[in-house]
Design a protein around this motif. Structure first.
Motif, mmCIF file in Angstrom:
data_model
loop_
_atom_site.group_PDB
_atom_site.id
_atom_site.type_symbol
_atom_site.label_atom_id
_atom_site.label_comp_id
_atom_site.label_asym_id
_atom_site.label_seq_id
_atom_site.Cartn_x
_atom_site.Cartn_y
_atom_site.Cartn_z
ATOM 1 N N HIS A 44 37.493 -20.930 -4.137
ATOM 2 C CA HIS A 44 37.307 -19.788 -3.234
ATOM 3 C C HIS A 44 37.671 -20.159 -1.799
ATOM 4 C CE1 HIS A 44 35.216 -17.694 -6.478
ATOM 5 N NE2 HIS A 44 34.510 -18.799 -6.684
ATOM 6 N N GLN A 45 37.239 -21.325 -1.360
ATOM 7 C CA GLN A 45 37.557 -21.761 -0.005
ATOM 8 C C GLN A 45 39.047 -22.052 0.136
ATOM 9 O OE1 GLN A 45 36.194 -25.625 1.641
ATOM 10 N NE2 GLN A 45 34.916 -24.372 3.001
ATOM 11 N N GLN A 46 39.665 -22.580 -0.897
ATOM 12 C CA GLN A 46 41.105 -22.847 -0.844
ATOM 13 C C GLN A 46 41.899 -21.549 -0.726
ATOM 14 O OE1 GLN A 46 42.121 -25.226 -4.235
ATOM 15 N NE2 GLN A 46 40.830 -26.964 -3.602
ATOM 16 N N ARG A 93 41.412 -20.183 2.770
ATOM 17 C CA ARG A 93 42.174 -20.960 3.740
ATOM 18 C C ARG A 93 43.666 -20.625 3.658
ATOM 19 N NH1 ARG A 93 40.091 -25.288 6.079
ATOM 20 N NH2 ARG A 93 38.607 -25.618 4.378
ATOM 21 N N ASN A 132 22.725 -29.075 5.130
ATOM 22 C CA ASN A 132 23.375 -28.122 4.225
ATOM 23 C C ASN A 132 24.040 -26.965 4.947
ATOM 24 O OD1 ASN A 132 22.490 -29.645 2.055
ATOM 25 N ND2 ASN A 132 20.541 -28.526 1.939
ATOM 26 N N PRO A 186 26.819 -25.129 6.853
ATOM 27 C CA PRO A 186 28.238 -25.400 7.068
ATOM 28 C C PRO A 186 28.570 -25.377 8.549
ATOM 29 C CG PRO A 186 27.907 -23.161 6.257
ATOM 30 C CD PRO A 186 26.589 -23.848 6.195
ATOM 31 N N VAL A 211 36.383 -19.923 7.478
ATOM 32 C CA VAL A 211 36.594 -20.532 6.161
ATOM 33 C C VAL A 211 35.488 -21.516 5.827
ATOM 34 C CG1 VAL A 211 38.253 -21.778 4.751
ATOM 35 C CG2 VAL A 211 39.054 -20.214 6.499
ATOM 36 N N SER A 212 34.898 -22.153 6.827
ATOM 37 C CA SER A 212 33.856 -23.143 6.545
ATOM 38 C C SER A 212 32.599 -22.511 5.958
ATOM 39 C CB SER A 212 33.499 -23.882 7.833
ATOM 40 O OG SER A 212 33.030 -22.968 8.820
ATOM 41 N N LYS A 226 41.289 -30.416 8.845
ATOM 42 C CA LYS A 226 41.366 -29.935 7.462
ATOM 43 C C LYS A 226 42.750 -29.355 7.167
ATOM 44 C CE LYS A 226 36.445 -29.039 6.914
ATOM 45 N NZ LYS A 226 35.420 -28.032 6.583
ATOM 46 N N ARG A 233 32.106 -20.602 0.121
ATOM 47 C CA ARG A 233 31.694 -21.611 -0.854
ATOM 48 C C ARG A 233 32.857 -22.539 -1.191
ATOM 49 N NH1 ARG A 233 29.576 -19.374 -6.453
ATOM 50 N NH2 ARG A 233 31.772 -18.825 -6.550
ATOM 51 N N ARG A 234 32.576 -23.819 -1.248
ATOM 52 C CA ARG A 234 33.626 -24.799 -1.479
ATOM 53 C C ARG A 234 34.204 -24.651 -2.878
ATOM 54 N NH1 ARG A 234 31.362 -30.414 1.274
ATOM 55 N NH2 ARG A 234 31.158 -29.575 3.410
ATOM 56 N N GLY A 235 35.436 -25.149 -2.995
ATOM 57 C CA GLY A 235 36.111 -25.041 -4.280
ATOM 58 C C GLY A 235 37.318 -24.124 -4.185
#
Length: 577
Positions: free
Chosen positions: A93-95, A98, A5, A7, A85-86, A28, A89-91
């Protein structure tokens, strides 16, 4: 803890830069760019019939890819390490993170590429063999430069109202002067167009521009007054009493003043409220400057101490013992790294504000009354009626000044004009503008301060400054630590939370008795039972909380030492402060 878990740490900013220059990008970013190209290809492209407007094929480009830049050039415009960026939190927010990092990296390369358009270059005086730059007079410099630069060297003879204090605006276009006998004037010193001229009828200690050239503050005999560009009095700040020196913090909209009674004040000029007012208890405050990088105020005192102040603390954030004699002048350069101090013992010392260590110490012919740093790290010192400019004084102690100019009266104000090779000097007989080659920054950022801004641009810049105003609570000695997490405090909170006693209320068996006249229905019986049980449980939890608090307090209190037998005369001993 499950390692799956955690990152993965992505490549750093410099690693991404090298991969980009080598033609390789992180996987990525490559997937994201491939998806973007697919979306772009699906859109209908409008082509023009003119051949010069047609999009050029990538295969025909003789120089594909980004323009290669050296690390030194990219570091010149770099804003620091980007966001990992890693770890976000994914989704969405990460976009978004990035996308911001990608735009920041693209802007960095664009700034390095557009450096070719900056035609202005900074340079210094170069003397011939057997000569020295200190022997070159202002008349010789004026005769060697172009006509536009020659007009920036002028004298204003105002012998009736001096000595004068001076101040330039942030873009270096306008100048305000304040005579000690009540003469105040503001004008565009480049075109010599007078904006206003006021006789206040009392003594003037200092003048200071506010956020732009529409308002300036004047420290008069009793209070501080605010005037507009037409000379109209806007405000009388009676909370600022007997002010001697003023500084304006442009990113915080704070007017900082120090008085002869030892008060240091921060006034928010956008709201008119007093942010903080501190009694320093260090006597008369007549030496003050600001750190342009961190907005920390530096005060010089009669005991040779320089104290650093922030509005959030009632005590100085730091104290530096600079001289064994009273401090006469303090100045901090634009990078916020070096501080210069001068004392009555004729010494000038240079300090590193990162370590508070003395870098250089040298002696002048007399005590310097004023110090000022230029944008290119030239140091100007006012010694009586003479102004001496030193070059490369941080790395090595200079044997001789870079330039020297003598005034007709004793110097009372000193400031370099931003983005110009000009030094403004206020003295007893008026004002003098001298040329100092290599003093100013050759190229300016129009979004930061534009000397050629129009009226519409000034209004928009004022609105933007108000929207981006920094709160005074964020003024610290180390601004880089604002975005960091206080790990020690977080660990202490977790440890304190683990020490708390978790008590579960006991189960109470209560059966309400039957009542007559319909008061023993099922709903009323349940409500009575719930109320009694809740009351008993709350009493139990209160007692348990008091017991746990006593236990925590007992652990915090130090153990009392054994009682010592006191003598009869111990009551006359002085108690420690």
């Amino acid at each position: 803890m499950d390692s799956s878990n955690v990152p993965a740490v992505g490549p750093t900013k410099k690693e991404r830069r090298k991969m980009r220059q080598a033609g390789r990008v992180p996987h990525k970013l490559k997937e994201l760019s491939a998806a973007t190209n697919v979306l772009k290809s699906n859109k209908k492209k409008k082509t023009s019939r003119q051949p010069w407007n047609r999009p050029r094929d990538v295969e025909d480009d003789p120089f594909p890819g980004d323009v290669p830049h050296s690390d030194a050039r990219l570091d010149k415009y770099d804003w620091g390490d980007g966001l990992d960026v890693s770890a976000v939190r994914r989704g969405p927010h990460q976009q978004r993170a990035r996308r911001r990092e990608r735009l920041a990296e693209q802007a960095l390369h664009q700034m390095a590429t557009s450096e070719l358009l900056l035609q202005e270059e900074s340079g210094y005086l170069e003397a011939d063999e057997g000569e020295d730059t200190v022997d070159i007079s202002q008349e010789e410099i004026v005769g060697a430069v172009d006509i536009t630069s020659a007009t920036k060297r002028f004298d204003l003879r105002l012998r009736e109202f001096g000595p004068y204090s001076v101040d330039y605006t942030r873009n270096g276009r306008h100048l305000v002067m304040g005579g000690a006998l009540g003469h105040v004037a503001a004008f565009d010193w480049v075109t010599k167009r007078l904006m206003c001229e006021v006789a206040v009828g009392e003594s003037v200690h200092d003048v200071k521009w506010l956020h732009n050239e529409n308002m300036f503050a004047v420290a008069q005999k009793e209070w501080v007054f605010v005037y507009d560009s037409q000379g109209t009095e806007l405000h009388c700040l009676k909370k600022l009493y007997r002010t001697l020196k003023m500084e304006f913090l442009p990113y915080h909209f704070l007017l900082t003043t120090c008085s002869e009674r030892g008060y240091l004040s921060w006034l928010d000029v956008s709201t008119g409220k007093m942010v903080a007012q501190t009694q320093t208890r260090m006597g008369r405050l007549g030496v003050m400057c600001q750190n342009p990088a961190s907005a920390v105020v530096c005060l010089g005192h009669a005991r040779g101490v320089v104290s650093l102040w922030t509005p959030g603390l009632s005590e100085p954030a730091a104290k530096v013992l600079c001289h064994p004699h009273p401090v006469q002048a303090v100045a901090v350069d634009h990078s916020g790294v070096y501080m210069a101090t001068a004392s009555v013992d004729r010494t000038v010392k240079l300090w590193d504000l990162r370590t508070y260590g003395c870098l250089q110490s040298y002696r002048l012919g007399a005590g310097a009354s004023h110090l000022q740093w230029s944008q290119k790290h030239l140091l100007a010192a006012a010694v009586g009626n003479t102004v001496e400019v030193y070059r490369d004084c941080v790395s090595t102690p200079p044997d001789r000044p870079y330039l020297r100019h003598r005034m007709s009266g004793s110097v009372s104000g000193l400031q370099f004009c931003p983005y110009e090779d000009v030094l403004g000097v206020g003295h007893r007989d008026g004002f003098t503008s001298i040329l100092v080659p290599g003093a100013g920054q050759a190229n300016f950022d129009a979004y930061e301060s534009n000397p050629y801004q129009t009226k519409k641009q000034r209004r928009e810049a004022e609105v933007k400054q108000l929207l981006e105003k920094v709160q005074p609570e964020l003024i610290t000695l180390e601004p880089a630590e604002l975005g960091q997490v206080d790990t020690a405090t977080l660990q202490e909170k977790v440890a304190a939370k683990q020490k708390l006693l978790y008590v579960k209320a006991p189960k109470i068996d209560f059966q309400p008795r039957n009542k007559t006249k319909g008061r023993s229905k099922a709903g009323k019986m349940a409500a009575r039972k719930k109320g009694v049980i809740g009351l008993e449980q709350r009493k139990y939890l209160k007692e348990a909380k008091k017991a746990s608090q006593k236990l925590v307090n007992a652990e915090k209190k130090p153990a009392k030492s054994a009682a010592v037998q006191r003598a009869v005369l111990d009551r006359f001993k002085r108690k420690p402060m």
